[in-house]
Design a protein around this motif. Structure first.
Motif, PDB file in Angstrom:
ATOM      1  N   VAL A  80      46.983  22.771  35.108  1.00 12.55           N
ATOM      2  CA  VAL A  80      46.136  23.595  34.252  1.00 12.55           C
ATOM      3  C   VAL A  80      46.305  25.205  35.229  1.00 12.55           C
ATOM      4  CG1 VAL A  80      43.952  24.422  33.745  1.00 12.55           C
ATOM      5  CG2 VAL A  80      44.393  22.284  33.691  1.00 12.55           C
ATOM      6  N   ILE A  81      46.649  26.155  34.413  1.00 13.97           N
ATOM      7  CA  ILE A  81      46.600  27.301  34.952  1.00 13.97           C
ATOM      8  C   ILE A  81      45.723  28.480  34.109  1.00 13.97           C
ATOM      9  CG2 ILE A  81      48.229  29.435  35.408  1.00 13.97           C
ATOM     10  CD1 ILE A  81      50.502  27.742  36.040  1.00 13.97           C
ATOM     11  N   GLY A  82      45.179  29.127  35.206  1.00 12.69           N
ATOM     12  CA  GLY A  82      44.174  30.192  34.487  1.00 12.69           C
ATOM     13  C   GLY A  82      44.937  31.303  33.967  1.00 12.69           C
ATOM     14  N   VAL A  83      44.530  31.906  32.795  1.00 10.53           N
ATOM     15  CA  VAL A  83      45.306  33.237  32.728  1.00 10.53           C
ATOM     16  C   VAL A  83      44.031  34.328  32.116  1.00 10.53           C
ATOM     17  CG1 VAL A  83      47.465  32.385  31.751  1.00 10.53           C
ATOM     18  CG2 VAL A  83      45.705  32.739  30.248  1.00 10.53           C
ATOM     19  N   ALA A  84      44.155  35.545  32.291  1.00 18.49           N
ATOM     20  CA  ALA A  84      43.012  36.382  31.831  1.00 18.49           C
ATOM     21  C   ALA A  84      43.185  36.921  30.395  1.00 18.49           C
ATOM     22  CB  ALA A  84      43.251  37.881  32.681  1.00 18.49           C
ATOM     23  N   SER A  85      42.204  36.890  29.822  1.00 19.40           N
ATOM     24  CA  SER A  85      41.854  37.291  28.447  1.00 19.40           C
ATOM     25  C   SER A  85      40.997  38.209  28.276  1.00 19.40           C
ATOM     26  CB  SER A  85      41.733  35.971  27.663  1.00 19.40           C
ATOM     27  OG  SER A  85      41.506  36.449  26.206  1.00 19.40           O
ATOM     28  N   THR A  86      40.594  38.793  27.418  1.00 20.39           N
ATOM     29  CA  THR A  86      39.728  40.081  27.060  1.00 20.39           C
ATOM     30  C   THR A  86      38.864  39.651  25.749  1.00 20.39           C
ATOM     31  OG1 THR A  86      39.214  42.224  27.077  1.00 20.39           O
ATOM     32  CG2 THR A  86      41.193  41.475  25.865  1.00 20.39           C
ATOM     33  N   HIS A  87      37.517  39.956  25.962  1.00 18.91           N
ATOM     34  CA  HIS A  87      36.593  39.960  24.783  1.00 18.91           C
ATOM     35  C   HIS A  87      36.735  41.707  24.156  1.00 18.91           C
ATOM     36  CE1 HIS A  87      34.925  36.423  25.651  1.00 18.91           C
ATOM     37  NE2 HIS A  87      34.365  36.811  26.933  1.00 18.91           N
ATOM     38  N   ARG A  88      37.442  42.334  24.648  1.00 18.90           N
ATOM     39  CA  ARG A  88      37.565  43.703  24.138  1.00 18.90           C
ATOM     40  C   ARG A  88      38.657  43.631  23.130  1.00 18.90           C
ATOM     41  NH1 ARG A  88      38.222  45.664  28.406  1.00 18.90           N
ATOM     42  NH2 ARG A  88      36.384  46.926  29.041  1.00 18.90           N
ATOM     43  N   THR A  89      38.072  43.398  21.778  1.00 15.79           N
ATOM     44  CA  THR A  89      39.039  43.457  20.709  1.00 15.79           C
ATOM     45  C   THR A  89      38.402  44.265  19.479  1.00 15.79           C
ATOM     46  OG1 THR A  89      37.892  41.220  19.608  1.00 15.79           O
ATOM     47  CG2 THR A  89      39.729  40.983  21.090  1.00 15.79           C
ATOM     48  N   GLY A  90      39.557  44.662  18.824  1.00 19.63           N
ATOM     49  CA  GLY A  90      38.959  45.310  17.583  1.00 19.63           C
ATOM     50  C   GLY A  90      38.467  47.004  17.849  1.00 19.63           C
TER      51      GLY A  90
ATOM     52  N   ALA B 146      37.458  23.672  42.618  1.00 20.23           N
ATOM     53  CA  ALA B 146      37.369  24.222  41.168  1.00 20.23           C
ATOM     54  C   ALA B 146      38.710  23.672  40.317  1.00 20.23           C
ATOM     55  CB  ALA B 146      37.372  25.593  41.247  1.00 20.23           C
ATOM     56  N   LEU B 147      38.648  23.584  38.964  1.00 20.01           N
ATOM     57  CA  LEU B 147      39.555  23.392  37.917  1.00 20.01           C
ATOM     58  C   LEU B 147      40.542  24.568  38.276  1.00 20.01           C
ATOM     59  CD1 LEU B 147      40.770  21.642  35.862  1.00 20.01           C
ATOM     60  CD2 LEU B 147      39.254  22.658  34.328  1.00 20.01           C
ATOM     61  N   ILE B 148      40.150  25.844  37.994  1.00 20.08           N
ATOM     62  CA  ILE B 148      41.147  27.010  38.005  1.00 20.08           C
ATOM     63  C   ILE B 148      41.504  27.264  39.677  1.00 20.08           C
ATOM     64  CG2 ILE B 148      41.666  29.309  37.293  1.00 20.08           C
ATOM     65  CD1 ILE B 148      41.593  27.366  35.107  1.00 20.08           C
ATOM     66  N   ARG B 149      42.356  26.758  40.105  1.00 22.55           N
ATOM     67  CA  ARG B 149      42.794  27.121  41.415  1.00 22.55           C
ATOM     68  C   ARG B 149      44.154  28.098  41.409  1.00 22.55           C
ATOM     69  NH1 ARG B 149      43.937  22.521  45.514  1.00 22.55           N
ATOM     70  NH2 ARG B 149      43.259  24.069  46.939  1.00 22.55           N
ATOM     71  N   VAL B 150      44.602  28.090  40.240  1.00 21.58           N
ATOM     72  CA  VAL B 150      46.046  28.846  39.991  1.00 21.58           C
ATOM     73  C   VAL B 150      45.934  29.703  38.928  1.00 21.58           C
ATOM     74  CG1 VAL B 150      48.645  28.526  40.019  1.00 21.58           C
ATOM     75  CG2 VAL B 150      47.213  27.042  41.313  1.00 21.58           C
ATOM     76  N   THR B 151      46.559  30.933  39.123  1.00 17.67           N
ATOM     77  CA  THR B 151      46.622  31.917  37.922  1.00 17.67           C
ATOM     78  C   THR B 151      47.873  32.485  37.906  1.00 17.67           C
ATOM     79  OG1 THR B 151      45.945  33.883  39.273  1.00 17.67           O
ATOM     80  CG2 THR B 151      44.317  32.504  38.063  1.00 17.67           C
ATOM     81  N   SER B 152      48.230  33.113  36.649  1.00 16.62           N
ATOM     82  CA  SER B 152      49.770  33.948  36.456  1.00 16.62           C
ATOM     83  C   SER B 152      49.359  35.033  35.412  1.00 16.62           C
ATOM     84  CB  SER B 152      50.285  32.711  35.703  1.00 16.62           C
ATOM     85  OG  SER B 152      51.713  33.490  35.519  1.00 16.62           O
ATOM     86  N   ASP B 153      50.111  36.074  35.650  1.00 11.56           N
ATOM     87  CA  ASP B 153      49.923  37.087  35.091  1.00 11.56           C
ATOM     88  C   ASP B 153      51.294  38.035  35.401  1.00 11.56           C
ATOM     89  OD1 ASP B 153      48.880  39.457  33.801  1.00 11.56           O
ATOM     90  OD2 ASP B 153      47.205  39.779  35.376  1.00 11.56           O
ATOM     91  N   VAL B 154      51.450  39.178  34.396  1.00  9.79           N
ATOM     92  CA  VAL B 154      52.547  39.981  34.384  1.00  9.79           C
ATOM     93  C   VAL B 154      51.942  41.208  34.807  1.00  9.79           C
ATOM     94  CG1 VAL B 154      54.173  41.209  33.329  1.00  9.79           C
ATOM     95  CG2 VAL B 154      53.920  38.751  32.830  1.00  9.79           C
ATOM     96  N   LEU B 155      52.114  41.844  35.783  1.00 11.46           N
ATOM     97  CA  LEU B 155      51.533  43.604  36.158  1.00 11.46           C
ATOM     98  C   LEU B 155      52.469  44.443  35.701  1.00 11.46           C
ATOM     99  CD1 LEU B 155      50.683  42.236  39.977  1.00 11.46           C
ATOM    100  CD2 LEU B 155      49.487  41.912  37.760  1.00 11.46           C
TER     101      LEU B 155
END
Length: 1008
Positions: free
Chosen positions: A320-330, A396-405
């Motif tokens: 399991v890897i955590g990624v960032a999302s957003t509620h800012r839509t529309g 914690a379940l989310i120990r690792v994340t990934s992103d493109v900067l």
């Protein structure tokens, strides 16, 4: 490394297109009904657009927090966040720059966005937010700073704590390097902004700056409080989707990262470290092409590389890897400033030695599935998962994340050039974060940010190189199985948690004989993982572990000094740093380990293991009942808090309920460390015994009715309060001291009775004030200003007779324009939230004075207080002059403002001896000043104070006069203290050098 929604926002449109393509291929789309019965207009993402109001929330009272805000608030309450959730936004601005015009634009920005002027309170155990009126002005300090000194100045400013209870969410600092060369820093708290917010902030500041104070022509923005309300109202309807998340994450476990060879001495400190590997400039385009051919975004390709690298690092196949999302839509949320980030847990099966293309398809499908449910707040998912959200050791379940900067946001003001400035604030939010950094298109970089408490530096360097190598080789040969890629090699065997070329800290405990039983010296004794972890602690001299015939192992430790961590604290460290099967049932502190004639530890002479009998009594019952009330299940003595569905907010609530019910000290961190009813009961029993022993040493309390002239003293356990008690007792005055239950034994003595309570117990405060003949109010929360104000209001209302002395602060003067400050001079902006709270408390008190039979009132404004008391020593080490003290202690160079810098001939601080301050308080009981008076023993220049500290500490430091004023040394005022001159007159031993020597000599533990 940021894990906000910056890069996710760039890929969201492609993800949505794939979602729509799949939806059209299936059943017909449903039409979402609007509240009025008609169909809601879809936004540009294909979903019904939420109706966000732009009306002001001022006057609406307290409002619920969004789930993301709630998480930030909780981290602040637990006290473990530090500056991890500060968001520095810095830009080097070259060209004409007017700080006054920028301050005007920033003030207008704060007026436009309520979230930037929102305070956070607590009601009935739940956090609430309240929008404050727009400020008249937002301060923008300017400091002349050489470019070489700017990084440290920016880091220091970005790390300063925020006061969320006062509505402080943004502050500014401008460093002036030359007339047309400035660095502009805005520091936000993450509770108010995310990565997407910074784009709005930068664009609006440029527009408002361009308007030069004219009318605001920008459209009214949506307000975050409305988003939080809408989310709150929607929570009851999310059950089915939460069930779906539970299915997606059923039996998921945190990645099994190889543990550091040496356990961290302070697991709470999480400094971020980074390894970077340069990539070929052509590689990002090659990866984009690879993705496009397989209907995947660049983000998905980089996420696939992260999964493959993590598999290589851990040997786990279900990851399991955590990624960032957003509620800012529309369009309805366009221009919204606030915390709209969400975390998506992406679960992928990496088994079967897939090729990169095959793994890419798995990752794409898993990401799209997570994206379908991306509007569900992640902490709701964690609550629904309960114990499944953590590993067996609480990880914690989310120990690792990934992103493109991508290219970072900068502040682009008209007529200037802008350059992004990185401000490293030094803390890691996650154990490992993989990133593809495209900020400079000509120099792409693979990077791994990691927490050194979770991963060794050598391991982090290896996984960074693996990540970069995999990106490059996958682009060239995506259809070859991962194990056959050049330089990547086969994945480690299942169950082997260690990466290549990394020493195994648990090797002694492994079965090397083939018989299935570890060697005796590994299962027991100095070779046990718990013993090694204890010995790695800087304050532990020796340790061993014994495994009894029945039950769990027991650890024994010897401290290097008589002052050090408790057994409970050491056990908490082991629970955070070891797998559950290696964690002992208890830690017992000894003066020395018993030895045989050969020098080996003698287990026969060690104290016996604690009996695992079931706890009983009122405290055990209270623990079990409170566990059951909050977690919904009656626990057994050894049930784990996390396994029962506990989480951080419930830990805070559990501690508060038990503290109230049992009148014993307990914090949320205590709950997270003890974790089981048995351990928590043992901790409470220990604290009850300490409290009882202290109470038994007191003399019987006399009836207050038989003691005319009783003085109520609040803050009696603080540094100032202790000296006030001493002074009043010496004068023979009967004293009633207000103290928390856990601290009551510290203040009881001859002539001193104790009433248990604190500033949050308003009813108790009123009762105590009503029964007293005089009041000295020296208590202060320092950061929870709403508590201070409510307490003063309750006390002033209950005050019926006699004098009232309030120990205030010279911070109430703010930043006067004149060098010398007269007593009762008006406040001058900027006034800190702390100073503003003192002003408001003074006003309440002085309005009540002399009415309804009340006596006279005195507001005694004190500067820095010095005296031989542990609380005051801590303030010397870490308070207003803490930076100067720490530099002197280390013998580091000390930069001091040159006289005349900024037009001010003197920089330094006012100070008062605690004993002199106590005399002024007692004087005011007999002769109230009927207003405000200052209490200063003297004033010392920064140069003289630095010289005193280095000499008393026995260090040598280079004093460097500069033409800039460090923020923590920007103090240049001298306070008149004529009204209380007589009691302030120094007694023998109250000179500056003597009191500093007493404070430093009394510091029994090393400052580092």
């Amino acid at each position: 490394m940021s894990t906000d929604a910056d890069s996710t926002a760039r890929t969201r449109q492609q993800l949505q297109q794939e979602l729509l393509r799949r939806a059209r291929a299936g059943a017909a789309r449903r039409t979402t009904a609007a509240p009025g019965g008609g169909a809601a207009a879809p936004d540009d993402s294909g979903h019904a657009a939420p109706g966000l109001r732009t009306a002001a929330a001022v006057g609406r009272g307290s409002l619920p927090l969004s789930r993301a805000q709630r998480r930030m608030w909780l981290m602040e309450r637990l006290g473990g966040a530090g500056d991890s959730y500060h968001v520095p936004f810095a830009t080097r601005v070259r060209g004409p720059f007017d700080p006054a015009a920028f301050a005007t634009a920033l003030t207008a920005l704060v007026a436009r966005h309520e979230i930037l002027r929102t305070r956070y309170t607590e009601q009935d155990g739940e956090p609430r937010q309240e929008v404050l009126p727009p400020p008249r002005t937002v301060s923008v300090p300017v400091a002349d700073t050489a470019p070489t000194d700017a990084p440290e100045a920016l880091r220091r400013e970005a790390a300063r704590p925020f006061d969320l209870a006062a509505g402080e969410a943004v502050r500014a600092l401008v460093l002036r390097h030359a007339p047309q060369d400035h660095t502009v820093l805005l520091t936000f708290h993450h509770i108010a902004v995310d990565g997407g917010s910074l784009e709005t902030v930068a664009a609006e500041l440029a527009a408002l700056h361009d308007a030069a104070g004219g009318p605001d022509t920008l459209a009214a923005p949506p307000q975050y409080a409305d988003h939080a309300l809408r989310e709150h109202d929607a929570l009851p309807r999310l059950g089915a989707e939460l069930d779906r998340w539970s299915d997606l994450l059923a039996d998921a476990a945190p990645p099994g990262l190889p543990r550091p060879a040496t356990a961290a001495g302070d697991p709470a400190a999480r400094p971020a470290a980074v390894h970077t590997v340069p990539l070929a400039p052509t590689l990002p385009d090659a990866l984009r092409t690879l993705g496009a051919e397989r209907r995947a975004t660049l983000f998905t390709v980089s996420l696939t590389a992260a999964f493959a690298t993590l598999h290589r690092l851990t040997g786990d196949e279900d990851l399991v890897i955590g990624v960032a999302s957003t509620h800012r839509t529309g369009t309805a949320m366009r221009g919204l400033v606030g915390l709209c980030v969400n975390t998506l847990p992406v679960r992928v099966d990496t088994s079967g030695d897939p090729s990169f293309t095959q793994l890419l398809h798995r990752v794409r499908d898993a990401l799209l599935e997570a994206q379908r449910h991306g509007h569900i707040p992640f902490d709701l998912v964690l609550e629904r998962l309960g114990a499944q959200a953590r590993g067996t050791d609480g990880t914690a379940l989310i120990r690792v994340t990934s992103d493109v900067l991508g290219e970072p946001t900068v502040l682009r003001l008209p007529g200037t050039s802008a350059e992004y400035v990185d401000v490293g604030i030094g803390h890691a939010k996650f154990a490992v974060s993989y990133g593809l950094d495209l900020a400079d298109p000509a120099r792409p970089t693979a990077l791994v940010q990691y927490d050194p408490n979770a991963l060794d530096d050598a391991v982090a360097g290896t996984t960074a190189r693996d990540y970069a190598h995999l990106l490059a080789t996958a682009a060239a040969d995506p259809d070859t199985p991962l194990s056959l890629l050049p330089g990547f090699g086969p994945p480690p065997r299942a169950g082997d948690r260690e990466p290549r070329h990394v020493p195994d800290p648990h090797a002694e405990a492994r079965d090397t004989s083939g018989a299935g039983t570890p060697p005796a010296d590994a299962r027991d004794g100095a070779g046990h993982p718990a013993a090694r972890a204890l010995r790695a602690h800087p304050e532990v001299a020796d340790a061993t572990v014994v495994h009894p015939a029945q039950g769990r192992p027991v650890a024994y430790a010897v401290l290097r000094d008589s002052v050090g961590p408790s057994a409970h604290e050491l056990l908490g460290l082991l629970r955070r740093s070891l797998p559950s099967e290696a964690c002992p049932a208890a830690v017992t502190l000894l003066d020395a380990l018993p030895r045989t004639a050969t020098g080996a530890t003698d287990p026969a002479r060690l104290p016996g293991a604690p009996t695992p009998a079931t706890s009983s009594g009122p405290r055990a019952e209270a623990v079990v009942e409170t566990f059951a009330a909050l977690l919904g299940n009656v626990p057994t003595p050894d049930d784990d808090f996390f396994a029962l569905g506990g989480h951080s907010l419930l830990a805070v609530q559990l501690a508060e309920r038990l503290r109230t019910r049992l009148a014993l000290p307990l914090t949320g961190l205590d709950v997270l460390q003890a974790r089981t009813p048995r351990a928590l009961t043992a901790l409470l029993d220990e604290r009850a015994a300490q409290q009882s022993a202290a109470k038994n040493t007191r003399k019987p309390a006399r009836s207050r009715g038989a003691r005319p002239g009783t003085v109520l003293v609040t803050g009696a356990t603080g540094g100032v309060g202790a000296f006030v008690l001493r002074e009043l007792a010496a004068q023979g005055r009967p004293v009633l001291a207000l103290a928390r239950p856990e601290s009551a034994h510290l203040v009881a003595g001859d002539g001193i009775d104790v009433v248990e309570g604190d500033l949050t117990d308003l009813a108790g405060l009123r009762d105590a004030v009503a029964g007293a003949d005089a009041i000295v109010h020296a208590a202060c929360t320092f950061t929870r200003h709403e508590v201070d104000l409510a307490a003063m209001e309750a006390m002033a209302g209950a005050w019926r007779r006699g004098p009232f002395v309030f120990v205030s602060s010279v911070d109430a003067y703010g930043h006067p324009e004149t060098h010398r400050v007269a007593e009762e001079a008006p406040a001058h902006e900027p006034v800190s939230p702390y100073g503003r709270a003192k002003l408001d408390c003074e006003a309440m008190l002085l309005r009540a004075a002399g009415t309804g039979g009340r006596g006279g009132a005195s507001a005694v404004r004190s500067p820095i207080v010095w005296g031989a008391h542990d609380r005051l020593r801590e303030q010397l080490r870490w308070g207003a002059v803490g930076g100067l003290y720490q530099a002197a202690r280390k013998g580091a160079p000390i930069d001091l403002p040159r006289p005349g810098t900024g037009g001010h001939h003197w920089y330094g601080a006012a100070w008062v001896h605690a004993a002199a301050l106590a005399r002024t308080v007692a004087e005011c009981l007999d002769r109230p000043v009927h207003g405000v008076a200052n209490a200063c023993s003297g004033h010392v220049s920064w140069h003289d104070l630095a010289h005193d500290l280095t000499e008393l500490l026995g260090t040598r430091a280079d004093f460097r006069e500069t033409d800039e004023v460090p923020r923590d040394l920007d103090h240049r005022w001298v306070y008149d203290s004529a009204r209380l001159a007589r009691p302030l007159r120094a007694h023998p031993g109250e000179d500056r050098r003597t009191v500093l020597r007493e404070m430093i000599d009394g510091m029994t533990r090393d400052d580092g």
